[in-house]
Write an enzyme that holds these catalytic residues in place. Structure first.
Site, PDB file in Angstrom:
ATOM      1  N   HIS A  23       9.330  -3.044   3.545  1.00  0.00           N
ATOM      2  CA  HIS A  23       8.785  -3.572   2.337  1.00  0.00           C
ATOM      3  C   HIS A  23      10.131  -4.155   1.575  1.00  0.00           C
ATOM      4  O   HIS A  23      10.044  -4.737   0.781  1.00  0.00           O
ATOM      5  CB  HIS A  23       8.215  -2.136   1.406  1.00  0.00           C
ATOM      6  CG  HIS A  23       6.850  -2.196   2.169  1.00  0.00           C
ATOM      7  ND1 HIS A  23       7.075  -0.878   2.930  1.00  0.00           N
ATOM      8  CD2 HIS A  23       6.228  -2.756   2.293  1.00  0.00           C
ATOM      9  CE1 HIS A  23       5.299  -1.040   3.033  1.00  0.00           C
ATOM     10  NE2 HIS A  23       4.963  -1.983   3.138  1.00  0.00           N
ATOM     11  N   MET A  56       8.341  -2.554  12.114  1.00  0.00           N
ATOM     12  CA  MET A  56       8.746  -1.803  11.145  1.00  0.00           C
ATOM     13  C   MET A  56       7.267  -1.011  10.557  1.00  0.00           C
ATOM     14  O   MET A  56       6.659  -2.704   9.951  1.00  0.00           O
ATOM     15  CB  MET A  56      10.185  -2.137   9.388  1.00  0.00           C
ATOM     16  CG  MET A  56      11.087  -1.281  10.332  1.00  0.00           C
ATOM     17  SD  MET A  56      12.132  -0.821   9.139  1.00  0.00           S
ATOM     18  CE  MET A  56      14.257  -0.745   9.656  1.00  0.00           C
ATOM     19  N   SER A  65       4.086   1.089   8.426  1.00  0.00           N
ATOM     20  CA  SER A  65       4.313   2.579   7.426  1.00  0.00           C
ATOM     21  C   SER A  65       3.385   3.095   8.208  1.00  0.00           C
ATOM     22  O   SER A  65       3.043   4.385   8.551  1.00  0.00           O
ATOM     23  CB  SER A  65       2.893   2.339   6.529  1.00  0.00           C
ATOM     24  OG  SER A  65       3.622   1.365   5.405  1.00  0.00           O
ATOM     25  N   ARG A  66       2.600   2.479   9.560  1.00  0.00           N
ATOM     26  CA  ARG A  66       1.256   3.393  10.615  1.00  0.00           C
ATOM     27  C   ARG A  66       2.757   3.775  11.353  1.00  0.00           C
ATOM     28  O   ARG A  66       2.486   4.837  13.025  1.00  0.00           O
ATOM     29  CB  ARG A  66       0.552   2.623  10.708  1.00  0.00           C
ATOM     30  CG  ARG A  66      -0.184   2.389  10.457  1.00  0.00           C
ATOM     31  CD  ARG A  66      -1.700   1.590  11.276  1.00  0.00           C
ATOM     32  NE  ARG A  66      -2.804   1.765   9.752  1.00  0.00           N
ATOM     33  CZ  ARG A  66      -3.064   0.550   8.894  1.00  0.00           C
ATOM     34  NH1 ARG A  66      -2.366  -0.698   9.223  1.00  0.00           N
ATOM     35  NH2 ARG A  66      -4.309   1.430   8.471  1.00  0.00           N
ATOM     36  N   LYS A  89       5.357 -10.218   9.480  1.00  0.00           N
ATOM     37  CA  LYS A  89       4.588  -8.998  10.674  1.00  0.00           C
ATOM     38  C   LYS A  89       3.115  -9.451  10.751  1.00  0.00           C
ATOM     39  O   LYS A  89       2.996  -8.957  11.740  1.00  0.00           O
ATOM     40  CB  LYS A  89       5.206  -7.487  10.404  1.00  0.00           C
ATOM     41  CG  LYS A  89       4.613  -6.554  11.436  1.00  0.00           C
ATOM     42  CD  LYS A  89       5.077  -4.811  11.899  1.00  0.00           C
ATOM     43  CE  LYS A  89       3.411  -4.068  10.670  1.00  0.00           C
ATOM     44  NZ  LYS A  89       2.530  -3.733  10.691  1.00  0.00           N
ATOM     45  N   MET A  92       0.855  -1.184  -0.369  1.00  0.00           N
ATOM     46  CA  MET A  92       0.033   0.346  -0.027  1.00  0.00           C
ATOM     47  C   MET A  92       0.833   1.429   0.175  1.00  0.00           C
ATOM     48  O   MET A  92       0.641   2.639   0.677  1.00  0.00           O
ATOM     49  CB  MET A  92      -0.746   0.139   0.689  1.00  0.00           C
ATOM     50  CG  MET A  92      -2.401  -1.733   1.269  1.00  0.00           C
ATOM     51  SD  MET A  92      -3.731  -1.232   2.362  1.00  0.00           S
ATOM     52  CE  MET A  92      -2.594  -0.408   3.629  1.00  0.00           C
ATOM     53  N   GLY A  93       2.111   0.857  -0.411  1.00  0.00           N
ATOM     54  CA  GLY A  93       2.730   2.360  -0.711  1.00  0.00           C
ATOM     55  C   GLY A  93       3.817   2.558   1.075  1.00  0.00           C
ATOM     56  O   GLY A  93       2.968   2.306   2.354  1.00  0.00           O
ATOM     57  N   ASN A  94       4.071   3.959   0.627  1.00  0.00           N
ATOM     58  CA  ASN A  94       4.763   4.235   2.042  1.00  0.00           C
ATOM     59  C   ASN A  94       5.519   3.081   2.233  1.00  0.00           C
ATOM     60  O   ASN A  94       6.003   3.280   3.439  1.00  0.00           O
ATOM     61  CB  ASN A  94       3.744   4.459   3.157  1.00  0.00           C
ATOM     62  CG  ASN A  94       4.878   5.297   4.029  1.00  0.00           C
ATOM     63  OD1 ASN A  94       4.588   4.843   5.724  1.00  0.00           O
ATOM     64  ND2 ASN A  94       5.483   7.006   3.919  1.00  0.00           N
ATOM     65  N   LEU A  95       6.977   2.418   1.596  1.00  0.00           N
ATOM     66  CA  LEU A  95       7.428   1.629   1.367  1.00  0.00           C
ATOM     67  C   LEU A  95       9.336   2.261   1.966  1.00  0.00           C
ATOM     68  O   LEU A  95       9.333   3.359   2.485  1.00  0.00           O
ATOM     69  CB  LEU A  95       8.151   1.706   0.112  1.00  0.00           C
ATOM     70  CG  LEU A  95       7.106   1.080  -1.141  1.00  0.00           C
ATOM     71  CD1 LEU A  95       7.838   0.717  -2.454  1.00  0.00           C
ATOM     72  CD2 LEU A  95       6.419   0.239  -0.668  1.00  0.00           C
TER      73      LEU A  95
HETATM   74  O1  PAF Z   1      -0.134  -5.977   4.195  1.00  0.00           O
HETATM   75  C1  PAF Z   1      -0.902  -4.522   3.342  1.00  0.00           C
HETATM   76  O2  PAF Z   1       0.211  -3.856   2.559  1.00  0.00           O
HETATM   77  C2  PAF Z   1      -2.462  -4.954   2.274  1.00  0.00           C
HETATM   78  O3  PAF Z   1      -2.995  -5.455   3.189  1.00  0.00           O
HETATM   79  C3  PAF Z   1      -1.769  -6.229   1.440  1.00  0.00           C
HETATM   80  C4  PAF Z   1      -0.881  -6.805   1.260  1.00  0.00           C
HETATM   81  C5  PAF Z   1      -0.467  -5.226  -0.039  1.00  0.00           C
HETATM   82  C6  PAF Z   1      -3.184  -5.456   0.184  1.00  0.00           C
HETATM   83  O4  PAF Z   1      -3.752  -4.132   0.281  1.00  0.00           O
END
Ligand code: PAF
Length: 286
Positions: free
Chosen positions: A37, A186, A188-189, A151, A30-33
């Site tokens: 990630h 780690m 994103s939140r 995680k 969902m980005g904000n790597l």
């Molecule tokens: O873990 C995540 O970032 C999300 O739940 C995913 C697997 C990309 C699905 O939106």
């Protein structure tokens, strides 16, 4: 790295890779790597010829009072990180492409049982949203392998169950959690946390580990252990959501034959909900 937004273009690329005999590894995000990630991308790169990463903040997995609108978006930085990692394709679909008939009309994928417990009980509909988007992304990318962080342990098990139940031809790989120096997983939140909260938040993993150590040493009074550790979390400034010990495979309550266990926790630090877990094997049966 090629950025593709259109599903048709992605499918054309997919066909070309297939003809050329290239294997495909997929990392949905969902980005904000962050570094977590990038570990998934690293594992994906080792496992296949082509790596596809998607960024899509999936509205279907957020509850009405959750942080969908506030979810951190850092697309330019994300692109630079993925480019530097040698990712082949960044798939950036729009919500209209993903949910062309709107969220209300969307066909769902629901993995019963495992989706309703633990995090699923706190966030009704969350895993239905996750299973639906992951299924759709798998249909678009058609990867040979897909990579998810440990995680989100329950998410990983829900996806494994979906793949098994729907006979999907995708190998699912879990990648160990990446941690800050103080042990905080780690996420994103974590960007929502102040520096002080980040320091305090290390207690979540410390608590899980202390709980696991007590079980490994022989304690079996799980109810009491949970209550004690929830008090410890509260004392450290958390508002605990759940703390559970489960069979690592099916997430059911462990019985005396189970030796592979997982402790899972979710707790609020201020308004930020953090999750973490620790898997371990008992030296002897319970
Ligand atoms: O873990 C995540 O970032 C999300 O739940 C995913 C697997 C990309 C699905 O939106």
């Amino acid at each position: 790295m090629q950025t593709i937004s259109s599903i048709t273009t992605l499918r054309e690329r997919r066909r070309k890779w297939q003809i050329e005999g290239e294997s495909i590894a997929f990392v949905p995000t969902m980005g904000n790597l962050h570094q977590g990630h990038l570990r998934l991308v690293e594992a994906a790169k080792k496992a296949a010829d082509i790596v596809v990463v998607s960024i899509f903040v999936n509205p279907l997995q957020f509850g009405p009072d959750e942080d969908l609108d506030a979810y951190p978006k850092t697309l330019e930085e994300d692109k630079q990180k993925l480019e530097a990692m040698g990712v082949d394709v960044l798939f950036l679909p729009t919500s209209d492409d993903i949910y062309p008939r709107g969220l209300e009309q969307q066909t769902f994928v629901e993995v019963p049982g495992i989706s309703y417990m633990i995090c699923g009980a706190s966030r009704p509909g969350h895993f239905r949203g996750v299973a639906t988007i992951v299924c759709k992304l798998f249909n678009m990318v058609q990867p040979n392998k897909a990579f998810f962080g440990e995680k989100d342990y329950q998410q990983l098990q829900v996806i494994r169950a979906m793949v098994q139940d729907l006979s999907m031809n995708v190998e699912i790989h879990g990648v160990p959690t990446e941690r800050e120096d103080n042990g905080l997983a780690m996420s994103s939140r974590n960007t929502y946390l102040s520096d002080e909260q980040k320091q305090q938040a290390s207690v979540l993993y410390e608590t899980i580990q202390a709980f696991a150590a007590q079980v490994i040493e022989g304690r079996r009074d799980f109810g009491r252990l949970i209550a004690e550790h929830k008090i410890a979390l509260s004392a450290a400034g958390f508002k605990p959501d759940y703390l559970e010990i489960r069979d690592a495979k099916n997430l059911l309550y462990p019985n005396h034959e189970d030796t592979r266990l997982v402790i899972l926790a979710a707790a609020f630090m201020g308004k930020t909900r953090l999750i973490d877990n620790f898997q371990f094997t008992l030296p002897v049966e319970l």
